[in-house]
Design an enzyme around this catalytic site. Structure first.
Site, PDB file in Angstrom:
ATOM      1  N   GLY A  16     -67.239  20.096 -14.060  1.00  0.00           N
ATOM      2  CA  GLY A  16     -68.656  20.469 -14.016  1.00  0.00           C
ATOM      3  C   GLY A  16     -69.271  20.452 -15.412  1.00  0.00           C
ATOM      4  N   GLU A  58     -60.597  24.138 -16.628  1.00  0.00           N
ATOM      5  CA  GLU A  58     -59.237  24.326 -16.145  1.00  0.00           C
ATOM      6  C   GLU A  58     -58.665  23.060 -15.482  1.00  0.00           C
ATOM      7  OE1 GLU A  58     -59.180  26.891 -12.854  1.00  0.00           O
ATOM      8  OE2 GLU A  58     -56.990  26.903 -12.918  1.00  0.00           O
ATOM      9  N   THR A  81     -66.601  25.460 -20.124  1.00  0.00           N
ATOM     10  CA  THR A  81     -66.906  25.860 -18.753  1.00  0.00           C
ATOM     11  C   THR A  81     -67.763  27.105 -18.804  1.00  0.00           C
ATOM     12  OG1 THR A  81     -66.094  26.846 -16.693  1.00  0.00           O
ATOM     13  CG2 THR A  81     -64.615  27.001 -18.551  1.00  0.00           C
ATOM     14  N   ASP A 139     -67.682  29.236 -16.739  1.00  0.00           N
ATOM     15  CA  ASP A 139     -66.878  30.310 -16.123  1.00  0.00           C
ATOM     16  C   ASP A 139     -66.124  31.152 -17.159  1.00  0.00           C
ATOM     17  OD1 ASP A 139     -67.703  29.091 -13.805  1.00  0.00           O
ATOM     18  OD2 ASP A 139     -65.818  28.014 -13.496  1.00  0.00           O
ATOM     19  N   ARG A 163     -87.284  46.957  -3.784  1.00  0.00           N
ATOM     20  CA  ARG A 163     -86.247  46.172  -3.114  1.00  0.00           C
ATOM     21  C   ARG A 163     -84.920  46.207  -3.860  1.00  0.00           C
ATOM     22  NH1 ARG A 163     -90.148  40.979  -1.985  1.00  0.00           N
ATOM     23  NH2 ARG A 163     -90.760  41.580   0.125  1.00  0.00           N
ATOM     24  N   GLY A 172     -68.913  31.334 -11.551  1.00  0.00           N
ATOM     25  CA  GLY A 172     -67.793  31.914 -12.299  1.00  0.00           C
ATOM     26  C   GLY A 172     -66.444  31.626 -11.673  1.00  0.00           C
ATOM     27  N   ARG A 173     -66.490  31.001 -10.504  1.00  0.00           N
ATOM     28  CA  ARG A 173     -65.277  30.691  -9.743  1.00  0.00           C
ATOM     29  C   ARG A 173     -64.404  31.933  -9.528  1.00  0.00           C
ATOM     30  NH1 ARG A 173     -64.137  25.462  -8.380  1.00  0.00           N
ATOM     31  NH2 ARG A 173     -64.963  24.376 -10.156  1.00  0.00           N
ATOM     32  N   GLU A 189     -69.561  34.707  -7.459  1.00  0.00           N
ATOM     33  CA  GLU A 189     -69.435  33.902  -6.231  1.00  0.00           C
ATOM     34  C   GLU A 189     -68.118  34.103  -5.475  1.00  0.00           C
ATOM     35  OE1 GLU A 189     -69.782  29.762  -7.282  1.00  0.00           O
ATOM     36  OE2 GLU A 189     -68.240  29.879  -8.814  1.00  0.00           O
ATOM     37  N   LEU A 193     -78.747  26.228 -11.936  1.00  0.00           N
ATOM     38  CA  LEU A 193     -79.630  26.592 -13.058  1.00  0.00           C
ATOM     39  C   LEU A 193     -78.781  27.075 -14.238  1.00  0.00           C
ATOM     40  CD1 LEU A 193     -82.498  28.727 -11.500  1.00  0.00           C
ATOM     41  CD2 LEU A 193     -82.735  26.608 -12.789  1.00  0.00           C
TER      42      LEU A 193
HETATM   43  O1  F6P Z   1     -66.636  25.528 -12.930  1.00  0.00           O
HETATM   44  C1  F6P Z   1     -68.010  25.544 -13.112  1.00  0.00           C
HETATM   45  C2  F6P Z   1     -68.720  25.769 -11.807  1.00  0.00           C
HETATM   46  O2  F6P Z   1     -70.099  25.812 -12.070  1.00  0.00           O
HETATM   47  C3  F6P Z   1     -68.262  27.009 -11.030  1.00  0.00           C
HETATM   48  O3  F6P Z   1     -68.800  28.191 -11.543  1.00  0.00           O
HETATM   49  C4  F6P Z   1     -68.735  26.653  -9.636  1.00  0.00           C
HETATM   50  O4  F6P Z   1     -67.971  27.317  -8.646  1.00  0.00           O
HETATM   51  C5  F6P Z   1     -68.526  25.168  -9.580  1.00  0.00           C
HETATM   52  O5  F6P Z   1     -68.479  24.707 -10.914  1.00  0.00           O
HETATM   53  C6  F6P Z   1     -69.592  24.405  -8.830  1.00  0.00           C
HETATM   54  O6  F6P Z   1     -69.213  23.082  -8.771  1.00  0.00           O
HETATM   55  P1  F6P Z   1     -70.140  21.893  -8.310  1.00  0.00           P
HETATM   56  O7  F6P Z   1     -71.107  21.592  -9.419  1.00  0.00           O
HETATM   57  O8  F6P Z   1     -69.190  20.764  -8.086  1.00  0.00           O
HETATM   58  O9  F6P Z   1     -70.861  22.342  -7.075  1.00  0.00           O
END
Ligand code: F6P
Length: 343
Positions: A10, A102, A124, A126, A161, A169-170, A221, A274
């Site tokens: 990514g 990673e 990354t 993350d 609200r 962040g995986r 996430e 974003l």
């Molecule tokens: O590893 C970076 C990341 O943005 C993660 O936080 C996320 O889960 C993933 O990549 C999203 O991947 P993609 O851009 O393939 O949807």
């Protein structure tokens, strides 16, 4: 010396700053840099682009990567693996600098063992890579989320609200805990620490009783919400090309549970990509520059099989063999600190 340079996995802000640093340092050392397009895919399809000093003009503040990236995994089959090694040799490269997270480091380590000299440069959003305190892109992502929290807080207050902010962040909660602290979140849910729904409702309720009828809840996430004694909510498992889990959607699931078990009016913002777009912060530009320069210096000394990183304020390097099997999780003490401000 002739080195290949690729960006894999990514994208994130700061990749172009790292590319620029590599090309400039290499030019100073009379090393030729050959850009490999779209990550490991470029080595499968022999897609290259020469990177002379004039090709990196003006890219320092640019988001994305001028080399392109992909999640192509050349370890998927032995035919693909052989093709990468063949194309590496055909291109007369002395080594590869791989800017990635990673997944990229896992692939780099495997090729290093197969005789392809590689140096890793950690990026990354993350921030989950072992061997560096911070990865390129993380600081910018945290700033983007913090800005979003500040904006969501004013509308949350106007409408009384609960705003759930889902962040990337995986499998680690670095972005959530850092932006949550910076944005003053009332609760932060991270994968490292499953969070009971009863505790969340209790926090929000007590806050309301104190006259604060609006709240920000930051959710990573891959966070888990615990319901009752045995129940657990997390996002369903899907996989991408690297074999990594594809996440997203936990915010809505948590909102559904909150609506079922309380009377709070809840809205969800999934910040998504974003967090990976736009110009890097000054911190990320400096980090990318330092790591890029060090990677070239290591290659010049033929110290391959390592990943460069930041430790304290020092640039260091660590063998890939120590990096690959590990995941850098959020420090317990940092999360504990964030809990002081919950509710
Ligand atoms: O590893 C970076 C990341 O943005 C993660 O936080 C996320 O889960 C993933 O990549 C999203 O991947 P993609 O851009 O393939 O949807």
């Amino acid at each position: 010396m002739r080195l290949g340079l690729l960006t894999g996995g990514g994208d994130c802000p700061g990749l172009n700053a790292a590319i620029r640093a590599v090309v400039c340092r290499a030019a100073e050392r009379k090393i030729t840099i050959c850009g490999i397009l779209e990550g490991w895919k470029g080595l499968l399809t022999s897609s290259f682009r020469p990177l002379a000093i004039d090709s990196i003009s003006g890219i320092l503040p640019l988001g994305g990567t001028i080399l392109g990236t992909s999640r192509t995994n050349p370890l998927k089959s032995s035919a693909m693996r052989r093709k990468v090694i063949r194309n590496f040799k055909k291109t007369s490269l002395d080594g590869i600098l791989a800017i990635g997270g990673e997944g990229t480091m896992r692939i780099a380590y495997s090729f290093q063992k197969a005789g392809v000299p590689i140096i890793g440069i950690p990026k990354t959003i993350d921030n989950d890579l072992w061997g560096t305190d911070v990865t390129i892109g993380f600081n910018t992502a945290v700033q983007i989320v913090t800005d979003a929290i500040d904006r969501l807080r004013t509308t949350a207050e106007s409408h009384h609200r609960v705003m759930i902010v889902e962040v990337m962040g995986r499998h680690t909660g670095w972005i959530a805990v850092s932006s949550g602290i910076a944005g003053g979140a009332e609760a932060i849910l991270i994968p490292e620490s499953p969070f009971p729904l009863s505790r969340l409702i209790d926090l929000l309720q007590k806050r309301k009783e104190r006259g604060k009828n609006f709240s920000i809840v930051v959710v990573s996430e891959d966070a888990r919400l615990v319901i009752g004694k045995k129940g657990k909510i997390q996002t369903p498992v899907k996989h991408d090309e690297y074999g990594d889990i594809k996440l997203g959607g936990i915010g809505q699931l948590i909102a559904r549970e909150l609506r079922k078990k309380s009377s709070f009016e809840v809205r969800v913002t999934e910040l998504g990509h974003l967090q990976r777009g736009g110009t890097p912060t000054a911190f990320d530009r400096i980090l990318a520059t330092r790591l890029g320069v060090e990677a070239v210096d290591l290659a010049a000394k033929k110290k391959f099989g390592r990943m460069v990183g930041l430790q304290g304020n020092k640039i260091i390097s660590t063998p890939l063999t120590q990096i690959v099997p590990r995941l850098k999780k959020v420090d317990r003490s940092l999360y504990r600190l964030s809990e002081t401000f919950f509710g």
